[in-house]
Design a protein around this motif. Structure first.
Motif, short mmCIF file in Angstrom:
data_model
loop_
_atom_site.label_atom_id
_atom_site.label_comp_id
_atom_site.label_asym_id
_atom_site.label_seq_id
_atom_site.Cartn_x
_atom_site.Cartn_y
_atom_site.Cartn_z
N PHE A 35 111.54 107.93 -17.17
CA PHE A 35 111.66 106.96 -16.09
C PHE A 35 110.55 105.92 -16.17
O PHE A 35 109.45 106.19 -16.65
N ASP A 36 110.84 104.74 -15.66
CA ASP A 36 109.82 103.73 -15.48
C ASP A 36 109.12 104.01 -14.15
O ASP A 36 109.79 104.32 -13.16
N LEU A 37 107.81 103.89 -14.10
CA LEU A 37 107.04 104.25 -12.92
C LEU A 37 106.31 103.04 -12.36
O LEU A 37 105.68 102.28 -13.10
N VAL A 38 106.39 102.87 -11.04
CA VAL A 38 105.57 101.90 -10.32
C VAL A 38 104.89 102.65 -9.18
O VAL A 38 105.56 103.29 -8.36
N PHE A 39 103.57 102.57 -9.12
CA PHE A 39 102.81 103.21 -8.06
C PHE A 39 102.77 102.30 -6.85
O PHE A 39 102.46 101.11 -6.94
N LYS A 40 103.09 102.86 -5.67
CA LYS A 40 103.13 102.08 -4.43
C LYS A 40 102.17 102.66 -3.41
O LYS A 40 102.14 103.87 -3.17
N ALA A 41 101.41 101.80 -2.77
CA ALA A 41 100.60 102.18 -1.61
C ALA A 41 100.27 100.90 -0.86
O ALA A 41 100.09 99.84 -1.46
N SER A 42 100.18 100.99 0.45
CA SER A 42 99.93 99.82 1.29
C SER A 42 98.45 99.68 1.62
O SER A 42 97.80 100.68 1.94
N PHE A 43 97.93 98.46 1.56
CA PHE A 43 96.56 98.21 1.98
C PHE A 43 96.48 98.00 3.49
O PHE A 43 95.43 98.14 4.09
N ASP A 44 97.64 97.66 4.09
CA ASP A 44 97.69 97.47 5.54
C ASP A 44 99.10 97.74 6.01
O ASP A 44 100.05 97.15 5.50
#
Length: 263
Positions: A35-44
């Motif tokens: 799979f292709d992976l993209v890491f996600k997390a919000s700064f706000d």
């Protein structure tokens, strides 16, 4: 992005060590399964239910953490923007700019994101019909953004309840966008936790399997080593320890679909 896409990470950046641990866990697992992976997390998290809920470390510190994670792990990154002035600094770091569901009709936000030329992931609002996303697509393509994703995340069904209409996946794909399924926000109970959202984590695997069977292009998941301690969206976040089994199920279903087709 040619491969099936997994977008995953914690809802919000809590501290650097936690975010790096989750990103490293994902990097060591997801690509090995093809799979292709993209890491996600919000700064706000600008749309928290309560004024007193944790929102994140803010733009400057949050982007510095994301940049360090990206550099150290050689990993793709996405995060969401809530205002037009955030787009330029965010676009310098991320591989995909994410537009939150509540803001999916904000013309200036989408147009400014499009001007960067970066891929854009627009989460379909809980109030939006999939057919009406064609107008959102027009905005996103106004300045030739390189790739447009729509993310299905459930539709409001009465108060504090979401339901997923899986017809929306082929409908939005036929509009010309790639479609991601947000498995964790789709089991959210908005505002159902007395000043915060609740969720029904147990239904996540069922919805993922259904979305893959319908032909979605990727899965979005918020994951955490200890969701009960998460500072945001813990009740609808997936345990990291449960992720491998779900990824194997996705892989197996994808092989069936590639062999026999969807319809």
């Amino acid at each position: 992005m040619k491969k099936f896409l997994i977008i995953a990470g914690p809802c919000v950046l809590e501290d650097f060590e936690n975010a790096f641990y989750i990103a490293q866990f994902l990097k060591n697992l997801v690509p090995k399964l093809g799979f292709d992976l993209v890491f996600k997390a919000s700064f706000d998290k600008a749309n928290r239910t309560s004024l007193y809920s944790y929102r994140g470390p803010g733009l400057e510190k949050g982007l510095s953490w994301l940049q360090e994670i990206k550099n150290k792990l050689d990993i793709k990154i996405t995060t969401d923007v809530h205002e037009t002035w955030q787009i330029d600094p965010v676009s310098e770091i991320v591989d995909i700019i994410q537009i939150p569901a509540f803001l999916c009709r904000q013309t200036d936000l989408i147009v400014f994101a499009s001007k960067t030329g970066k891929p854009i992931n627009i989460k379909k609002g809980q109030f939006m019909a999939p057919w009406d996303m064609k107008y959102v697509l027009e905005k996103a393509r106004s300045f030739n953004s390189s790739e447009i994703f729509f993310t299905e995340r459930g539709t409001s069904f009465g108060y504090r309840n979401l339901v997923v209409d899986f017809r929306s996946i082929p409908i939005m794909k036929n509009l010309g966008a790639k479609v991601i399924f947000d498995a964790t926000h789709s089991v959210q109970i908005p505002g159902g936790g007395e000043g915060k959202s609740s969720g029904e984590r147990k239904f996540i695997p069922y919805l993922i399997r259904a979305a893959v069977a319908v032909g979605v292009d990727g899965i979005f998941m918020e994951v955490h080593p200890e969701p009960e301690k998460a500072l945001c969206d813990g009740p609808n976040s997936l345990y990291l320890s449960d992720l491998q089994k779900i990824l194997f199920q996705i892989k197996d279903l994808r092989e069936v679909i590639e062999k026999h087709g969807i319809s």
